[in-house]
Design a protein around this motif. Structure first.
Motif, PDB file in Angstrom:
ATOM      1  N   THR A 167     -28.717  60.316 -86.633  1.00 50.52           N
ATOM      2  CA  THR A 167     -28.985  59.455 -87.780  1.00 50.52           C
ATOM      3  C   THR A 167     -30.469  59.542 -88.134  1.00 50.52           C
ATOM      4  N   PRO A 168     -30.849  59.239 -89.372  1.00 54.05           N
ATOM      5  CA  PRO A 168     -32.276  59.290 -89.703  1.00 54.05           C
ATOM      6  C   PRO A 168     -33.073  58.272 -88.890  1.00 54.05           C
ATOM      7  N   LYS A 169     -34.304  58.642 -88.560  1.00 56.44           N
ATOM      8  CA  LYS A 169     -35.142  57.723 -87.796  1.00 56.44           C
ATOM      9  C   LYS A 169     -35.406  56.430 -88.555  1.00 56.44           C
ATOM     10  N   MET A 192     -44.951  54.378 -94.379  1.00 56.81           N
ATOM     11  CA  MET A 192     -43.859  53.570 -93.860  1.00 56.81           C
ATOM     12  C   MET A 192     -43.553  53.967 -92.418  1.00 56.81           C
ATOM     13  N   GLN A 193     -44.565  53.743 -91.610  1.00 55.78           N
ATOM     14  CA  GLN A 193     -44.439  54.135 -90.215  1.00 55.78           C
ATOM     15  C   GLN A 193     -43.770  53.010 -89.445  1.00 55.78           C
ATOM     16  N   ASN A 194     -42.487  53.135 -89.238  1.00 56.43           N
ATOM     17  CA  ASN A 194     -41.826  52.035 -88.539  1.00 56.43           C
ATOM     18  C   ASN A 194     -41.143  52.491 -87.273  1.00 56.43           C
ATOM     19  N   PHE A 195     -41.469  53.668 -86.825  1.00 53.75           N
ATOM     20  CA  PHE A 195     -40.681  54.234 -85.764  1.00 53.75           C
ATOM     21  C   PHE A 195     -41.520  55.290 -85.106  1.00 53.75           C
ATOM     22  N   ASN A 196     -41.721  55.154 -83.835  1.00 54.03           N
ATOM     23  CA  ASN A 196     -42.742  55.978 -83.242  1.00 54.03           C
ATOM     24  C   ASN A 196     -42.403  56.363 -81.825  1.00 54.03           C
ATOM     25  N   TRP A 197     -41.258  57.024 -81.665  1.00 59.04           N
ATOM     26  CA  TRP A 197     -40.838  57.373 -80.312  1.00 59.04           C
ATOM     27  C   TRP A 197     -41.899  58.189 -79.603  1.00 59.04           C
ATOM     28  N   GLN A 198     -42.082  57.871 -78.353  1.00 57.18           N
ATOM     29  CA  GLN A 198     -42.981  58.686 -77.551  1.00 57.18           C
ATOM     30  C   GLN A 198     -42.154  59.804 -76.966  1.00 57.18           C
ATOM     31  N   ARG A 199     -42.494  61.015 -77.291  1.00 54.50           N
ATOM     32  CA  ARG A 199     -41.537  62.081 -77.061  1.00 54.50           C
ATOM     33  C   ARG A 199     -41.370  62.522 -75.622  1.00 54.50           C
ATOM     34  N   THR A 200     -42.395  62.417 -74.822  1.00 56.58           N
ATOM     35  CA  THR A 200     -42.251  63.008 -73.483  1.00 56.58           C
ATOM     36  C   THR A 200     -42.635  62.025 -72.394  1.00 56.58           C
ATOM     37  N   ASP A 201     -42.107  60.828 -72.499  1.00 60.96           N
ATOM     38  CA  ASP A 201     -42.569  59.794 -71.593  1.00 60.96           C
ATOM     39  C   ASP A 201     -42.044  59.886 -70.182  1.00 60.96           C
ATOM     40  N   LEU A 209     -37.826  78.655 -81.830  1.00 63.66           N
ATOM     41  CA  LEU A 209     -37.126  79.352 -82.909  1.00 63.66           C
ATOM     42  C   LEU A 209     -36.393  78.361 -83.816  1.00 63.66           C
ATOM     43  N   PHE A 210     -35.726  77.399 -83.183  1.00 59.91           N
ATOM     44  CA  PHE A 210     -35.036  76.378 -83.989  1.00 59.91           C
ATOM     45  C   PHE A 210     -36.028  75.589 -84.839  1.00 59.91           C
ATOM     46  N   GLU A 211     -37.131  75.218 -84.225  1.00 58.18           N
ATOM     47  CA  GLU A 211     -38.095  74.411 -84.970  1.00 58.18           C
ATOM     48  C   GLU A 211     -38.634  75.174 -86.167  1.00 58.18           C
ATOM     49  N   GLU A 212     -38.817  76.490 -85.992  1.00 57.00           N
ATOM     50  CA  GLU A 212     -39.338  77.279 -87.109  1.00 57.00           C
ATOM     51  C   GLU A 212     -38.321  77.433 -88.228  1.00 57.00           C
ATOM     52  N   THR A 213     -37.101  77.743 -87.844  1.00 54.92           N
ATOM     53  CA  THR A 213     -36.117  78.057 -88.886  1.00 54.92           C
ATOM     54  C   THR A 213     -35.466  76.821 -89.506  1.00 54.92           C
ATOM     55  N   LEU A 214     -35.506  75.722 -88.797  1.00 53.34           N
ATOM     56  CA  LEU A 214     -34.840  74.536 -89.337  1.00 53.34           C
ATOM     57  C   LEU A 214     -35.747  73.716 -90.245  1.00 53.34           C
ATOM     58  N   ALA A 215     -36.951  74.207 -90.447  1.00 50.83           N
ATOM     59  CA  ALA A 215     -37.876  73.531 -91.350  1.00 50.83           C
ATOM     60  C   ALA A 215     -38.008  72.069 -90.960  1.00 50.83           C
ATOM     61  N   GLY A 216     -38.171  71.191 -91.968  1.00 48.06           N
ATOM     62  CA  GLY A 216     -38.581  69.824 -91.660  1.00 48.06           C
ATOM     63  C   GLY A 216     -37.475  68.812 -91.458  1.00 48.06           C
ATOM     64  N   ALA A 217     -36.339  69.013 -92.090  1.00 51.00           N
ATOM     65  CA  ALA A 217     -35.342  67.943 -92.153  1.00 51.00           C
ATOM     66  C   ALA A 217     -34.974  67.385 -90.789  1.00 51.00           C
ATOM     67  N   HIS A 218     -34.766  68.250 -89.826  1.00 47.90           N
ATOM     68  CA  HIS A 218     -34.260  67.806 -88.528  1.00 47.90           C
ATOM     69  C   HIS A 218     -35.255  66.924 -87.779  1.00 47.90           C
ATOM     70  N   THR A 219     -36.518  67.040 -88.104  1.00 47.26           N
ATOM     71  CA  THR A 219     -37.492  66.220 -87.384  1.00 47.26           C
ATOM     72  C   THR A 219     -37.373  64.752 -87.780  1.00 47.26           C
ATOM     73  N   GLN A 220     -36.655  64.473 -88.843  1.00 47.11           N
ATOM     74  CA  GLN A 220     -36.460  63.097 -89.274  1.00 47.11           C
ATOM     75  C   GLN A 220     -35.228  62.460 -88.635  1.00 47.11           C
ATOM     76  N   LEU A 221     -34.575  63.223 -87.775  1.00 42.19           N
ATOM     77  CA  LEU A 221     -33.327  62.730 -87.203  1.00 42.19           C
ATOM     78  C   LEU A 221     -33.510  62.317 -85.748  1.00 42.19           C
ATOM     79  N   MET A 222     -32.704  61.345 -85.319  1.00 44.61           N
ATOM     80  CA  MET A 222     -32.682  60.996 -83.902  1.00 44.61           C
ATOM     81  C   MET A 222     -31.229  61.015 -83.439  1.00 44.61           C
ATOM     82  N   VAL A 223     -31.073  61.199 -82.148  1.00 42.85           N
ATOM     83  CA  VAL A 223     -29.740  61.247 -81.547  1.00 42.85           C
ATOM     84  C   VAL A 223     -29.645  60.094 -80.561  1.00 42.85           C
ATOM     85  N   THR A 224     -28.573  59.353 -80.622  1.00 46.34           N
ATOM     86  CA  THR A 224     -28.446  58.144 -79.806  1.00 46.34           C
ATOM     87  C   THR A 224     -26.975  57.916 -79.496  1.00 46.34           C
TER      88      THR A 224
END
Lengths: 338, 338, 338, 338
Positions: free
Chosen positions: C312-314, D1-10, D297-312
């Motif tokens: 889902t979107p962040k 609109m910074q409302n979400f700030n997961w720490q990625r490698t905690d 490779l995924f990060e390069e080819t998937l461009a920006g959209a996926h970075t806005q997603l989270m999995v839960t």
């Protein structure tokens, strides 16, 4: 379990001195003697009372030196869009005027504090205001916003909270929004008080909540208060007063050629002089007592239980939501011009 | 904008007939003449009043035929864990007894309806109950649970809602949980009423909310009600009554060798006969009127404003949360034995 | 603990048949052979796909006979007021057209059902919609509104709930609003689907949720769906597809005089024919498999854990709030003209 | 609109150095060379990894000097009461040990900060913890508790908030509770990390959130973190890794007399050495790449959209509620012994 801490006498125009001196001459006399200036005016349907207290006045009436503006729409109902619109407009006009002297820099901050307990409907105006500000699309970058909760929830004095944030953030202005208690039930949810004196819990009430003010913080503090509750003993004494006065007025009318008597107001008609001995046959000697003497009698005989009660409109949820939106909207309008 | 619809006279033992006949003989007489059986007992600190109304009694006092059990811990405070534990235990005992006759099949369903308005603190017991049941780890599969909201929010009568679900689901039992109004402020949040007669909005109040009962739905309806508000005019009349009676009692005491007079109770001491003429010198003829006559006078002279007000404990949020948990816990315990 | 039940393939234009036939000739062929009419058009920035499925088409693609209108603003962001305004406007235009045939009587009712789980952010659009409708000042008397919650909370099937209320209320129209799952992550929160076919949980998914439709209830059911989640295995297969295709496209480009290659799209470019054997040296035979074969491989090797995940979107909370407001606003506008 | 700030490698044990050195000898070598001590142990079903980083280690792996304790129940499910009970018990044991050295005075205060965004389900553990602490009957007077919200809501850095309160309150200890991101989806909601190093947003991520630590505040800061989300690209790379390794393992098995192959784990089996060239015929050369190369490779080819997603997890609401209650219960138990 201190989770609720209404400030009992916050409305300046319910101070005995302000209330009692209602005729023009009395007001002038009050002003000369006590360092209090009172100005009443109307803007459309909004009744505005503007009170200036100086150092001398502070000593006289125990209200902090500064400006107190009370805005009322006495006939306001939940469905009255026009009334709310006029009230918001006048709040904006007066809020602007009160802060005219401040000159703003690019990165000045404004700390907005929504006081109160989110889980008690009539105390939730502050927290709901912060929610509304947050959900507005464009958050003004000048704003830092908190609903700190109440001491019973956080374990920390609200005044300490504000002091802590203020000290670190060093905002140019602190705006505190809170629900108030009133002693006139007909003012419930129909009045806004605006003051540059901050928050001063009554000294005599045993209220330990710290003052939030320029004196304490070195930063201007503007308080916006909306009366949403009345204490039970106040309600009772007011009701008896109203009842006695309306009976007395009726008895007096009998001898006059007057046509009609309005009983629409709950609050005692303070201006009118009534001969209370007219009702003595039915209500005995106590009808001639003062309202305060009667309230004291109730407080003595009713023991403790009643002090744990509050009186609030049945539709408190709608009122609270409306005022939270009204103040949020006013603040956004004001900030957009800074 | 109908969002709030307290049922004003739900507590059976506040019915005039039940209240007035308080001595043993009077009770017996009431039972013979009017088809009402009243039994008072104590279980630890819990005062239990068990009222049985038959068809004849229904005609006499206007309360539906059936059983009404009122459980009170008069000294209950928020911190009183023991009091809450005893209250829950007695509620469970009486709830079980009331439903003993039902025999359960594997796939029988129970419809639990949490009435009330989530956004008005003292009206939120029903919705909070549903929340608590939902958050409990093991949801009993027998339960179907709804907090249908109020008509002002949904546009639909609550009674219609329950009828619609009941008709399709065909539950074996409907349990309705609601906040009530009381006319004794000292019972606020200290009493639970349990009845197998369902929900019957007072006929005279202009309350359009539909009845929820076996008669309407063909399914047994048990109602659990907790008084969390008192109407403002009721409070005022009660306060005056208490004040007058406590003064009269004091005056009467002067002539007796009694030691001390307890004024701790807010509710008028109904049992004691007092000569109210003792206070006539101070309070006039009025003091000898009945409580009802005085309340009527207040209602006439106070016009409309006060009818829009409710009176509730200042810590309503804590009380409401406690009772929602208490009822949820009782229901889970009861269901685990089915 | 069934509290979450995304409908996996609700977007009509993600049906394989609709997706695959993308050229004009293919579309015409699809329409002739299978009873599906597809019309693409643009209104400002809004891409509209209008799909009509008849009885024959229903057999072919397993989508209920009826109309499906998909509205998308591919470049929509949270800050894009214009985009949201255009989307709302087109939703209103199409919603009106879809209900033109209904003629309204004075006391006709509309049942609005906000499906979904309030406590799961991306599933909360339905409940939030009901909240927004409730807080709007003027509640249309035509509306009866419920957010029935999910089966895990209530113990009752949502379809049963709607059937129960619909049977008793007999509304003229039922409007169901729900969050959907998509298989294209770039459509998340950028698309609205409007259909007169109601809610039809996929038959193969083991989804026990009852259908909500004219066929079941005898009342027209309009569904408004907004895709807010994508399943984890779908995301993974899509990501691999995108990666492989973009590499292949790059390799192909090397031999062409093309200037620039856009990789901005996450969704595989479906129109373009690519020779996937170009990437076989690096990615092996696998690269030439179909997307579906690869997804199946992931599902087999990843065992069960990933099926419990959603993507889902962040900023799901903002998106969900925006869409709840958008739909509420559209419905109020539409109802004001009835 | 910074409302979400997961720490990625905690999670400390997801640091590359900690992960890679998994055999006993490797661990010893890591400890000698880099100033990191790692101890694995089991307490019932709870896997505990205890990592000590000294100044030298901090330089090596970029993790702050201090202690990191990770507690996991790999087979935990929502219905697993025993698993949660064991996890809470071990958290309490380790929390106690970590704070043994502190000696408490009568009026020492503990500041508890519940980080995160209440309106994003998987980020709500911190705020829900504060709610649960508040609703517990006996609030420990030592506690001062806040859920400060996120910068997008308040306009103020969380680190600044904590610094402001800490400076004025001067607590003896600060406890910060937060949701974390993990790079192993099978650890989602099954792991708790406890550390005395506070909160340190990754330096490289462009995360402006301020550090909350003893170094910054002069007060000990204990952080309790629960991983509830995984980033989309991490999920994708993990899924491909798992898929490739499980195929390779299967191919390798063919030549061995082994009985059974467990594919139950989503996370790549790191210990086992696999000859990835076995799968090269199907998956090409990239099967022999490292996991990191593939993620890139995924990060390069998937461009920006996926970075806005989270999995839960789909049942994030239940998990978050359970962990909030678990931490609240542990803290109350711990405090009752101070």
């Amino acid at each position: 379990m201190q989770n609720f801490n209404w400030q009992r006498t916050d409305l300046i125009d319910e101070s005995e001195e302000v209330v009692v001196h209602q005729t023009k001459e009395q007001k002038e006399k009050l002003e000369q003697s006590s360092g209090i200036q009172i100005e009443d005016r109307n803007a459309g349907r909004v009744k505005i009372t503007d009170v200036l207290v100086d150092a001398e006045g502070e000593k006289q009436i125990g209200k902090k030196e500064g400006q107190y503006i009370t805005l009322s729409v006495p006939t306001l109902t939940l469905e009255d869009r026009d009334g709310f619109a006029q009230l918001e407009q006048e709040l904006l006009v007066n809020f602007k005027k009160m802060h005219d002297a401040l000159s703003w820099q690019e990165d000045d901050k404004i700390l907005i504090v929504g006081l109160g307990n989110r889980t008690i409907t009539p105390d939730a105006i502050g927290p709901y205001l912060i929610d509304h500000l947050h959900s507005l699309d464009v958050i003004d970058e000048k704003f830092v916003m908190y609903a700190p909760g109440v001491t019973g929830q956080t374990g920390y004095e609200t005044g300490e909270f504000v002091a802590a944030i203020a000290k670190r953030l060093q905002p140019k202005l602190i705006i505190v929004v809170d629900a108030l208690a009133t002693r006139a039930s007909n003012r419930l949810c129909k009045t806004i008080q605006l003051t540059d004196t901050g928050i001063h819990p009554g000294s005599g009430v045993g209220n330990q909540r710290q003052e939030i003010s320029y004196e304490m913080l070195g930063i201007p503090v503007t308080a916006i208060g909306i009366p949403t509750v009345v204490d039970a003993p106040v309600l009772i004494a007011d009701a008896v007063e109203t009842m006695l006065r309306s009976i007395a007025a009726r008895v007096a009318e009998r001898h006059k050629p007057s046509s009609k008597l309005s009983l629409s107001s709950w609050q005692p008609d303070i201006q009118q002089e009534l001969d209370m001995s007219l009702v003595q046959p039915i209500f005995g000697e106590w009808a001639t007592w003062s309202r305060e003497e009667r309230q004291q009698l109730f407080e003595e005989t009713l023991a403790g239980a009643h002090t744990q009660l509050m009186v609030t409109p049945k539709e408190a949820d709608y009122w609270v939501d409306r005022y939270a939106k009204l103040v949020a909207s006013m603040l956004m309008n004001w900030a957009s011009d800074l």
